[in-house]
Design an enzyme around this catalytic site. Structure first.
Site, PDB file in Angstrom:
ATOM      1  N   TYR A   1       0.825  -1.205   0.000  1.00 12.25           N
ATOM      2  CA  TYR A   1       0.000   0.000   0.000  1.00 12.25           C
ATOM      3  C   TYR A   1       0.851   1.244   0.000  1.00 12.25           C
ATOM      4  O   TYR A   1       2.063   1.179   0.196  1.00 12.25           O
ATOM      5  CB  TYR A   1      -0.966  -0.020   1.197  1.00 12.25           C
TER       6      TYR A   1
ATOM      7  N   LYS B   1       6.408  -2.013   1.860  1.00 13.45           N
ATOM      8  CA  LYS B   1       5.253  -1.420   2.553  1.00 13.45           C
ATOM      9  C   LYS B   1       4.041  -2.337   2.407  1.00 13.45           C
ATOM     10  O   LYS B   1       3.193  -2.157   1.530  1.00 13.45           O
ATOM     11  CB  LYS B   1       4.976  -0.018   1.981  1.00 13.45           C
TER      12      LYS B   1
HETATM   13  N1  PDD Z   1       2.906   5.139   7.209  1.00 14.30           N
HETATM   14  N2  PDD Z   1       7.601   3.915   8.755  1.00 14.30           N
HETATM   15  C1  PDD Z   1       6.463   3.215   8.776  1.00 14.30           C
HETATM   16  C2  PDD Z   1       6.454   1.894   9.472  1.00 14.30           C
HETATM   17  C3  PDD Z   1       5.306   3.702   8.147  1.00 14.30           C
HETATM   18  O1  PDD Z   1       4.174   2.979   8.161  1.00 14.30           O
HETATM   19  C4  PDD Z   1       5.344   4.976   7.509  1.00 14.30           C
HETATM   20  C5  PDD Z   1       4.158   5.561   6.803  1.00 14.30           C
HETATM   21  C6  PDD Z   1       6.569   5.685   7.530  1.00 14.30           C
HETATM   22  C7  PDD Z   1       6.719   7.022   6.839  1.00 14.30           C
HETATM   23  O2  PDD Z   1       6.730   6.871   5.455  1.00 14.30           O
HETATM   24  P1  PDD Z   1       6.232   8.038   4.490  1.00 14.30           P
HETATM   25  O3  PDD Z   1       7.013   9.245   4.840  1.00 14.30           O
HETATM   26  O4  PDD Z   1       6.523   7.537   3.151  1.00 14.30           O
HETATM   27  O5  PDD Z   1       4.744   8.248   4.762  1.00 14.30           O
HETATM   28  C8  PDD Z   1       7.669   5.121   8.143  1.00 14.30           C
HETATM   29  C9  PDD Z   1       1.715   5.590   6.509  1.00 14.30           C
HETATM   30  C10 PDD Z   1       1.541   7.072   6.531  1.00 14.30           C
HETATM   31  C11 PDD Z   1       0.516   4.819   7.029  1.00 14.30           C
HETATM   32  O6  PDD Z   1       0.663   3.639   7.233  1.00 14.30           O
HETATM   33  O7  PDD Z   1      -0.567   5.397   7.177  1.00 14.30           O
END
Ligand code: PDD
Length: 286
Positions: A33, A150
């Site tokens: 995702y 992710k």
């Molecule tokens: N989460 N680390 C983890 C484990 C994350 O799930 C996320 C983002 C990040 C930050 O990544 P980015 O800057 O690309 O959003 C780091 C998203 C926002 C979520 O699960 O809703």
């Protein structure tokens, strides 16, 4: 106006959207995702998210069900149909729905990947949480070893968030072999004597799209950066701490495991980075 979502090629009212009970995203968290933010009806860092999405799929031998141009068009169509000004877009690609539950992956020629997108509104630029900062507690990092991909395996991060809430905090910092990996859904940073310290990229953490932008802006502003692991004890002695994510931008951390960070209010470097990030990303949104 009812919310319009995108499901496998169709724009439908959320209440009418359906996915199969055999969908491997539903049965096995066999899905990747992205969450991309929207400011002023425009998409923030689409290229960054599209590049990471393609990498996540490659690592898991998934065949993209749409091109990245088509994906951009879907994002834009959903923004228009939902009249979205500020918030984000959630996108999930699953390994599709075979006719039975099987641990082995289905042949992608026979079972195409499934794709779902929906929008949500959320204040991003003006937020009370940003002004006040958050409290975090440390918890062991009990996720699988490929956190650079992710995936929708979010039970442990969501469990950790609940443990944090039970302890009166807003989030958890996860710790492995004595060092902080990241937050439940964000990357973690501390600042000491003007130097920004954050864990280096590896399979241990998600390669945050916001992280990449924040570090780029910090370098451009002549700030010092060290990419290395740090402990909770070092974080508690830091001058500032903060987290970054697509839907939180740059969020100050004011307390870790009950210890106040700096003077207990959001630090100047995190505030400055948040201002730069918001201004640059608003200007560059497409
Ligand atoms: N989460 N680390 C983890 C484990 C994350 O799930 C996320 C983002 C990040 C930050 O990544 P980015 O800057 O690309 O959003 C780091 C998203 C926002 C979520 O699960 O809703």
């Amino acid at each position: 106006m009812s919310q319009i979502v995108y499901v496998n090629g169709d724009y439908v009212a959320a209440a009418d959207a359906k996915v199969s009970v055999f969908d491997r995203g539903f049965l096995m968290a066999d899905a990747v995702y992205e969450v991309t933010s929207v400011i002023g009806g425009k998409i923030v860092d689409f290229d960054g998210h599209a590049t990471r999405l393609q990498r996540s799929m490659r690592e898991l031998d998934m065949v993209p069900p749409v091109t990245m141009d088509e994906l951009l068009a879907i994002h834009r169509e959903l923004i228009t149909r939902n009249n979205l000004d500020e918030g984000g877009i959630y996108l999930q690609i699953t390994r599709g729905a075979p006719t039975e539950r099987d641990f082995a992956w289905p042949d992608p020629e026979e079972v195409p990947c499934g794709i779902v997108l929906f929008t949500f509104s959320k204040p991003l630029v003006d937020s009370k949480v940003m002004d006040e900062g958050i409290k975090v507690v440390s918890l062991p990092d009990e996720r699988w070893g490929r956190r650079d991909i992710k995936t929708t395996q979010l039970l442990y991060p969501s469990y950790a968030k609940m443990q944090a809430k039970k302890q009166g905090a807003q989030d958890a910092w996860l710790v492995e072999d004595g060092f902080v990996t990241e937050g439940t859904a964000n990357n973690a940073y501390i600042v000491k004597d003007g130097t920004i310290i954050t864990r280096q990229l590896s399979n241990d953490i998600l390669h945050g799209i916001t992280r990449a932008a924040i570090l780029r802006f910090a370098k451009e502003a002549q700030m010092k950066i060290e990419e290395r692991p740090f402990t909770i004890a070092e974080a508690q002695e830091a001058d500032e701490a903060f987290v970054t994510s697509a839907t939180g931008f740059c969020q100050p951390v004011i307390e870790i495991d009950g210890a106040q960070i700096g003077s207990g209010v959001p630090g100047n470097i995190s505030k400055r980075l948040r201002e730069i990030y918001t201004a640059e990303m608003t200007a560059a949104a497409i």
